[in-house]
Design an enzyme around this catalytic site. Structure first.
Site, short mmCIF file in Angstrom:
data_model
loop_
_atom_site.label_atom_id
_atom_site.label_comp_id
_atom_site.label_asym_id
_atom_site.label_seq_id
_atom_site.Cartn_x
_atom_site.Cartn_y
_atom_site.Cartn_z
N HIS A 65 0.83 -1.30 -0.08
CA HIS A 65 -0.03 0.04 0.10
C HIS A 65 0.89 1.28 0.05
O HIS A 65 0.68 2.30 -0.86
CB HIS A 65 -0.89 -0.14 1.03
CG HIS A 65 -2.39 -0.93 0.87
ND1 HIS A 65 -3.59 -0.25 1.13
CD2 HIS A 65 -2.42 -2.14 0.78
CE1 HIS A 65 -4.49 -1.15 0.72
NE2 HIS A 65 -3.70 -2.33 0.51
N ASP A 66 1.88 1.34 0.78
CA ASP A 66 2.74 2.41 0.90
C ASP A 66 3.42 2.56 -0.53
O ASP A 66 3.39 4.02 -0.93
CB ASP A 66 3.67 2.17 1.75
CG ASP A 66 4.83 3.43 2.03
OD1 ASP A 66 4.38 4.44 2.21
OD2 ASP A 66 5.84 3.21 2.01
N VAL A 69 0.56 4.11 -3.38
CA VAL A 69 -0.04 5.55 -2.86
C VAL A 69 0.78 6.67 -3.41
O VAL A 69 0.54 7.53 -4.42
CB VAL A 69 -0.52 5.52 -1.67
CG1 VAL A 69 -1.38 6.78 -1.47
CG2 VAL A 69 -1.63 4.50 -1.49
N GLY A 71 4.49 6.35 -3.32
CA GLY A 71 5.68 5.71 -3.75
C GLY A 71 6.45 4.97 -2.37
O GLY A 71 5.66 5.25 -1.31
N SER A 75 4.73 7.08 3.89
CA SER A 75 3.56 7.94 4.03
C SER A 75 2.46 7.17 4.81
O SER A 75 1.56 7.76 5.49
CB SER A 75 3.25 8.35 2.71
OG SER A 75 2.89 7.64 1.84
N PRO A 164 -5.08 -1.27 -6.22
CA PRO A 164 -5.63 -2.31 -6.85
C PRO A 164 -6.95 -2.96 -5.90
O PRO A 164 -6.76 -2.98 -4.75
CB PRO A 164 -4.72 -3.18 -7.19
CG PRO A 164 -3.44 -2.59 -6.94
CD PRO A 164 -3.65 -1.69 -6.06
N THR A 195 -0.94 -15.65 -1.00
CA THR A 195 -0.79 -17.04 -0.58
C THR A 195 -0.64 -17.16 0.95
O THR A 195 -0.95 -18.05 1.73
CB THR A 195 0.35 -17.74 -1.05
OG1 THR A 195 0.35 -18.87 -0.82
CG2 THR A 195 1.86 -16.83 -0.25
N ASP A 246 -5.66 -18.26 1.10
CA ASP A 246 -5.45 -19.47 0.62
C ASP A 246 -5.93 -20.38 1.56
O ASP A 246 -5.33 -20.55 2.76
CB ASP A 246 -3.75 -19.71 0.69
CG ASP A 246 -3.16 -21.03 0.02
OD1 ASP A 246 -4.30 -21.92 0.24
OD2 ASP A 246 -2.09 -21.36 -0.19
N ASP A 254 4.18 -20.00 -0.29
CA ASP A 254 4.46 -20.79 -1.41
C ASP A 254 3.71 -20.48 -2.48
O ASP A 254 3.03 -19.69 -2.68
CB ASP A 254 4.07 -22.33 -0.82
CG ASP A 254 2.70 -22.46 -0.60
OD1 ASP A 254 1.57 -21.64 -0.96
OD2 ASP A 254 2.28 -23.31 0.33
#
Length: 345
Positions: A65-66, A69, A71, A75, A164, A195, A246, A254
């Site tokens: 996430h960092d 958003v 780079g 932040s 995303p 996973t 998973d 894995d």
């Protein structure tokens, strides 16, 4: 033609900026500054991991996430007295608190050494911690490039369009990854991080109830898996209920994620589409059958991710406290700091 040329120029400029920044990252950046930094971080992360497994997926997701958003500038760790930081966004509020706690404790361990105090960025500590939780869950080890500086701006309004989402199509995913300089192969490899960890029911129940006029359940879901999910996540379920990403090896890093996709057992639409869309089916099949190929691709992908819009040199700062910027932090509100940083005063 003019529009295409303009797009190509913009893309080339983006690549130039990314390459310029990443060229200033070094694998041994702290060798003469804080030579034991990796040991300090690793020990703190391992201690936290032994307390709770959520440390692993929580820290890894925090790093993703960092970087997406603003780079990789930490932040995401900034707090706001007016609830206006990235972590205050609806998406940010789904980040596990154990991920934040891991970085805070690793930062404290580093700063406990007088020679290292306030010399290692929170962004680098987060990047190292992400690597360490991968290793602790059985994933590949790799050398982390270092030298990032910490950002001074964090706003919740910048999050939604940058992250995303579970409902995304391959086109949307590819476009978003491409905007950060990441390839479709990087996309498929980084998705393999699903996973380990879990997701709250609300993020995927649309696939289980009232999916479309033709089918109440997403037809790309394995029918038995769909029934299992419905049992775990009935309608109007408590929003705190979560299921493993998973269902077979949820605590092991894995390649089982890709085997699940082959069986129609991707939890999110954005997972399953990697197999159902022919443009990425071959990669899914390769990673499902060849663990080494997956690990190599993942190392390349997460290294590329760690280079996204990094701040280096005189850019940004090295935060003394990962949750607040250094500027007059004793009495200035986060909102006021942001105004100064962006020149709005």
């Amino acid at each position: 033609m003019e529009h295409r040329s303009s797009f190509l120029l913009s893309f080339l400029l983006l690549l130039l900026l990314l390459n310029s920044a990443s060229a200033q990252l070094k694998q041994n950046f702290y060798q003469n500054i804080c030579p034991n930094v990796e040991n300090y971080v690793r020990n703190a992360v391992e201690k936290k991991f032994n307390e709770t497994f959520v440390t692993a997926p929580g820290t890894l997701r925090l790093f993703f996430h960092d970087c997406f958003v603003r780079g990789c500038d930490a932040s995401v760790l900034l707090a706001s007295s007016s609830n206006n930081a990235e972590k205050d966004s609806p998406i940010g509020q789904t980040l596990a608190g154990d991920g934040f706690d891991t970085v805070i404790k690793a930062k404290a361990a580093v700063d406990n050494d007088p020679n290292c105090k306030n010399k290692v960025s929170c962004a680098d500590i987060l990047a190292l911690a992400a690597r360490d939780v991968i290793v602790l869950t059985g994933g590949p080890s790799y050398t982390v490039e270092l030298g990032r500086r910490d950002g001074t701006i964090s706003t919740k309004s910048s999050v939604h369009s940058s992250i995303p989402l579970p409902t995304f199509s391959l086109d949307k995913l590819t476009s978003m990854f491409s905007a950060t300089g990441l390839s479709q192969t990087d996309l498929v490899a980084l998705s393999g991080a699903h996973t380990i960890g879990f997701s709250h029911c609300a993020r995927f129940t649309k696939r289980l109830y009232g999916f479309s006029r033709r089918s109440s359940v997403d037809p790309s879901l394995n029918s038995n898996y769909a029934k299992q999910l419905q049992q775990a996540c009935p309608k109007n379920v408590d929003p705190r209920v979560a299921v493993n990403m998973d269902p077979n090896t949820p605590r092991i890093f894995d390649n089982n994620y890709y085997k699940n996709l082959q069986q129609g057992m991707g939890l999110f639409t954005s997972d399953q589409v990697l197999f159902t869309d022919t443009r990425t089916t071959k990669l899914v099949n390769l990673f499902a059958s060849n663990s080494t190929a997956f690990q190599q691709a993942f190392i390349t992908a997460i290294t590329n991710l760690g280079r996204v819009r990094v701040k280096v040199g005189s850019q940004g700062e090295i935060r003394h406290d990962c949750t607040t910027v250094n500027l007059r932090r004793d009495y200035m509100s986060f909102h006021r700091r942001e105004e100064i940083d962006t020149g709005r005063c």
